[in-house]
Scaffold this active site. Structure first.
Site, PDB file in Angstrom:
ATOM      1  CE  LYS A  36       9.354  23.316  20.683  1.00  0.00           C
ATOM      2  NZ  LYS A  36       9.339  24.531  21.521  1.00  0.00           N
TER       3      LYS A  36
ATOM      4  CB  THR B 260       2.203  31.047  16.757  1.00  0.00           C
ATOM      5  OG1 THR B 260       2.983  32.031  16.047  1.00  0.00           O
ATOM      6  CG2 THR B 260       1.182  30.439  15.821  1.00  0.00           C
TER       7      THR B 260
ATOM      8  N   GLY C 183       4.802  32.808  21.877  1.00  0.00           N
ATOM      9  CA  GLY C 183       4.892  32.203  23.208  1.00  0.00           C
ATOM     10  C   GLY C 183       4.532  30.730  23.251  1.00  0.00           C
ATOM     11  CB  THR C 184       3.766  28.231  20.575  1.00  0.00           C
ATOM     12  OG1 THR C 184       2.889  29.153  19.931  1.00  0.00           O
ATOM     13  CG2 THR C 184       3.186  26.853  20.493  1.00  0.00           C
ATOM     14  N   GLY C 185       6.265  28.042  22.383  1.00  0.00           N
ATOM     15  CA  GLY C 185       7.340  27.205  22.944  1.00  0.00           C
ATOM     16  C   GLY C 185       7.491  27.412  24.437  1.00  0.00           C
ATOM     17  CB  CYS C 186       7.398  30.479  26.572  1.00  0.00           C
ATOM     18  SG  CYS C 186       8.518  31.487  25.619  1.00  0.00           S
TER      19      CYS C 186
HETATM   20  O1  PXL Z   1       9.250  32.258  22.573  1.00  0.00           O
HETATM   21  C1  PXL Z   1      10.566  32.516  22.831  1.00  0.00           C
HETATM   22  C2  PXL Z   1      10.749  33.661  23.775  1.00  0.00           C
HETATM   23  C3  PXL Z   1      11.327  33.426  24.989  1.00  0.00           C
HETATM   24  N1  PXL Z   1      11.563  34.423  25.890  1.00  0.00           N
HETATM   25  C4  PXL Z   1      11.200  35.675  25.632  1.00  0.00           C
HETATM   26  C5  PXL Z   1      10.593  35.961  24.431  1.00  0.00           C
HETATM   27  C6  PXL Z   1      10.351  34.939  23.471  1.00  0.00           C
HETATM   28  C7  PXL Z   1       9.709  35.227  22.204  1.00  0.00           C
HETATM   29  O2  PXL Z   1       9.414  36.312  21.852  1.00  0.00           O
HETATM   30  O3  PXL Z   1      10.235  37.214  24.205  1.00  0.00           O
HETATM   31  C8  PXL Z   1      11.447  36.736  26.638  1.00  0.00           C
END
Ligand code: PXL
Length: 273
Positions: free
Chosen positions: A179, A211, A213-216
């Site tokens: 990404k 932004t 939590g974008t990857g999650c």
């Molecule tokens: O975005 C990565 C991520 C994954 N998991 C948890 C997070 C974060 C980002 O803050 O808090 C629990």
């Protein structure tokens, strides 16, 4: 009589809890729900977190994480799994062992650092992610920083994203989505390589601090697509489009990096077979 419900695909997330609700388990379950997939979870760590940062991390014991995975897989039969924050090396090893046993389609989001810059994975766990989790991954979804740490390559431009995706497949992943959101430029570029074919998605870059939590959210959307039985390139394309919509309509919550809009519309047809 209540009519029988249509069969509902099930997905499992193995990830950390974000008390602020924008990332981690919370983002994953909201995203599974948006795609019409029943979400289950194995919590790896509890973070004390808001949009401004991570104020504390409490890892869950490895045997409790593995037990969550095992009971959910046996009883609810998820058809895809993703992992996010794994926090420590023993957790990476335990999750790898459990996933090896179950052999499900698997989205590896190699979470290392939060949007706020706070660490979410111990340094001594990176090697275990590379050796044990990459070979299990149907797809690995690093950002440029994670791809650099996993491959040793510097990522400055689109060409570098393509090279890194190839290096990750050479290192054992079945496919890699690298990404480019953290690079400069008017467009964001995401590159998928599956060892045979390459796909590239481009979106206009948004000027936003929301932004978190974008990857999650993206890896959960891909996991939902795989749980439905969609091909990887379709699951990724639907996920990339959902994240673009969720970023554009972010609710602007909190005083730091706010969450995305998980109420965004999913692409047409992505929540059916
Ligand atoms: O975005 C990565 C991520 C994954 N998991 C948890 C997070 C974060 C980002 O803050 O808090 C629990």
């Amino acid at each position: 009589m209540v009519p029988p419900s249509p069969t509902r695909p099930v997905a499992l997330t193995v990830a950390g809890s974000d008390s602020g609700g924008g990332a981690g388990i919370q983002a994953d379950l909201k995203t599974f729900h948006a795609f019409g997939v029943f979400g289950t979870s194995a919590v790896t760590a509890v973070t004390v977190q808001d949009t401004r940062g991570v104020h504390g991390v409490h890892a869950v014991p490895v045997d409790v994480v593995v037990a969550q995975i095992d009971v959910v897989v046996r009883d609810l039969a998820p058809t895809a799994v993703k992992s996010g924050m794994l926090a420590t090396r023993p957790l990476v090893d335990g999750v790898a062992q459990a996933l090896e046993r179950h052999g499900l389609p698997y989205v590896l989001d190699p979470v290392m650092v939060a949007t706020s810059g706070d660490p979410l994975l111990d340094e001594d766990a990176v090697d275990a992610v590379r050796r044990r989790l990459l070979p299990l991954a149907t797809v690995v979804t690093p950002n440029t920083d994670e791809a650099r740490i996993l491959t040793g390559l510097e990522l400055r431009n689109e060409h570098d994203l393509r090279d890194a995706a190839r290096a990750l497949v050479d290192a054992g992943a079945s496919a890699a989505l690298v990404k480019g959101g953290h690079l400069e430029g008017a467009e964001t570029v995401d590159v998928l390589w599956d060892g045979t074919s390459e796909w590239i998605w481009r979106h206009p870059r948004l000027d936003t601090r929301h932004t978190h939590g974008t990857g999650c959210t993206l890896s959960a959307a891909i996991c939902a697509g795989l749980a439905r039985g969609h091909h990887l390139h379709r699951a990724v394309g639907d996920g990339v489009e959902f994240v673009a919509r969720a970023l554009r309509t972010a609710p602007g919550l909190g005083g730091g990096h706010g969450p995305l809009n998980h109420f965004a519309d999913v692409p047409d047809g992505s929540e059916s077979d």
